[in-house]
Design an enzyme around this catalytic site. Structure first.
Site, mmCIF file in Angstrom:
data_model
loop_
_atom_site.group_PDB
_atom_site.id
_atom_site.type_symbol
_atom_site.label_atom_id
_atom_site.label_comp_id
_atom_site.label_asym_id
_atom_site.label_seq_id
_atom_site.Cartn_x
_atom_site.Cartn_y
_atom_site.Cartn_z
ATOM 1 N N GLY A 11 10.846 -7.037 28.790
ATOM 2 C CA GLY A 11 9.403 -7.729 29.125
ATOM 3 C C GLY A 11 8.202 -7.326 28.230
ATOM 4 O O GLY A 11 7.235 -7.854 28.657
ATOM 5 N N ASP A 118 -0.278 -11.896 33.126
ATOM 6 C CA ASP A 118 -1.156 -11.710 32.173
ATOM 7 C C ASP A 118 -1.707 -13.201 31.422
ATOM 8 O O ASP A 118 -1.835 -13.531 30.500
ATOM 9 C CB ASP A 118 -0.599 -10.993 30.861
ATOM 10 C CG ASP A 118 0.080 -9.853 31.023
ATOM 11 O OD1 ASP A 118 -0.463 -9.232 31.949
ATOM 12 O OD2 ASP A 118 0.882 -8.961 30.519
ATOM 13 N N ASP A 216 9.214 -2.092 37.042
ATOM 14 C CA ASP A 216 8.413 -0.741 36.689
ATOM 15 C C ASP A 216 8.206 -0.552 35.221
ATOM 16 O O ASP A 216 9.199 -0.831 34.521
ATOM 17 C CB ASP A 216 9.461 0.472 37.380
ATOM 18 C CG ASP A 216 8.857 1.703 37.488
ATOM 19 O OD1 ASP A 216 8.130 2.065 36.554
ATOM 20 O OD2 ASP A 216 8.605 2.106 38.640
#
Length: 347
Positions: A11, A118, A216
């Site tokens: 990602g 984002d 994470d």
């Protein structure tokens, strides 16, 4: 007890991995017992700024090969969509989202991931449609997509705009309005966290009304962290976190061979958090990726000297002489891809 959903989410921002690199990482984590590979890189423009365009055949074929490999070894492929600039005033855009997600399912994705990370937390007035709050629009889009796809909610994962912290009005609304069963991803109390506790997971679970699925951000090193070597073991995650989250997906570093080292320590943690020992896991991971005890020692010295992250590794740093010797020995590593990944970080 192992974490139910355990794997990697590609990602990050930065260069796209080559297909062979992606297959290398996916095959390695699958062999280590992980069961999810989520494909959601920010630089895949057809998932992000150009999301309305379909994948060309060559890209579809690549993703289908990933899905078929996952069918064979139990590491399921998830594919992401981050529909930047979507208009909630135009239902045709929502249909385009559903159509793109449907194409992922046709390629063999076990689950689809809808990302809203984002982006601005404020709705564009020209694109807001009937909504006054971003969370309402996101909950509607998820519900619309599920209905259009006739998909069980468990097969859709949502990455919210407020993806870290312990709560917000946005997350409260999402918790109320998202269909039960939809997974919601969460990075912890911040984007990068030194620790993650069961109390924190329980707190956010009460807000979103479901256990979080953890994204994470260790060992990712994109964006401002691009000059940081992150090769040490995962630390600081509670040993009973498996009973408080739906799963954990680790975002890898950009260097696909070097990042196998921390990812293999993640695999050990996710297999049995209560029994996990980071130092022994790191030794095993170094040996597996480097290929020999001597080469593993070279990487251990370089890693101990140059590793940079928010984690508290607690290592004794090598002396300048030890580091200089390891740097000289880097050229003899049998794993040339690993040596090439480490070289840009050398002093």
């Amino acid at each position: 007890m192992s974490v139910a959903l355990r794997g990697v989410i590609e990602g990050f921002y930065g260069r796209l991995w080559e297909p062979a690199e992606r297959q290398r990482v996916r095959a390695t984590i699958a062999a280590a017992g992980m069961n999810v590979y989520a494909y959601a890189p920010k630089e895949d423009r057809l998932q992000n700024v150009e999301w309305r365009r379909p994948y060309p055949k060559a890209r579809r074929d690549e993703l289908e090969r990933l899905a078929l490999a996952g069918d064979a070894d139990g590491c399921a492929l998830w594919i992401g969509l981050r529909p930047l600039g979507i208009s909630y005033a135009d239902e045709a855009d929502a249909r385009r989202v559903a159509e793109k997600l449907a194409s992922y399912l046709e390629m063999g994705a076990e689950r689809v991931v809808l990302l809203a990370d984002d982006i601005s937390s404020e709705l564009d007035a020209m694109k807001a449609g009937p909504f006054t709050a971003l969370a309402e629009a996101h909950a509607w889009l998820v519900t619309f997509a599920l209905a259009a796809l006739d998909l069980p909610p468990e097969r859709l994962v949502f990455v919210p705009t407020d993806y870290h912290g312990l709560g917000s009005p946005y997350l409260e609304t999402l918790g109320e309005e998202l269909p039960p069963g939809v997974e919601v991803m969460w990075t912890g109390t911040d984007v990068f966290v030194r620790t993650m506790t069961t109390e924190e997971a329980d707190t956010v679970a009460r807000v979103i009304r479901r256990e979080p699925l953890v994204w994470d951000n260790y060992p990712v090193n994109d964006d401002a962290q691009g000059r940081d070597l992150r090769i040490g073991p995962i630390r600081g995650r509670d040993p009973d976190l498996d009973r408080h989250v739906r799963g954990i997906l680790a975002n890898p570093a950009l260097e696909c061979e070097a990042t196998l080292v921390p990812l293999l320590t993640w695999a050990e943690y996710l297999a049995d958090p209560a029994a996990y020992d980071p130092d022994t896991a790191w030794s095993r991971a170094l040996l597996q990726v480097a290929g020999s005890e001597a080469d593993a020692e070279v990487v251990r010295v370089i890693g101990s000297a140059l590793d940079r992250s928010c984690l508290d590794q607690g290592w004794a740093r090598p002396t300048p002489r030890e580091l200089a010797a390891a740097v000289r020995d880097l050229d003899r590593l049998a794993n040339r891809r690993l040596a090439d990944d480490l070289r840009p970080f050398l002093p």
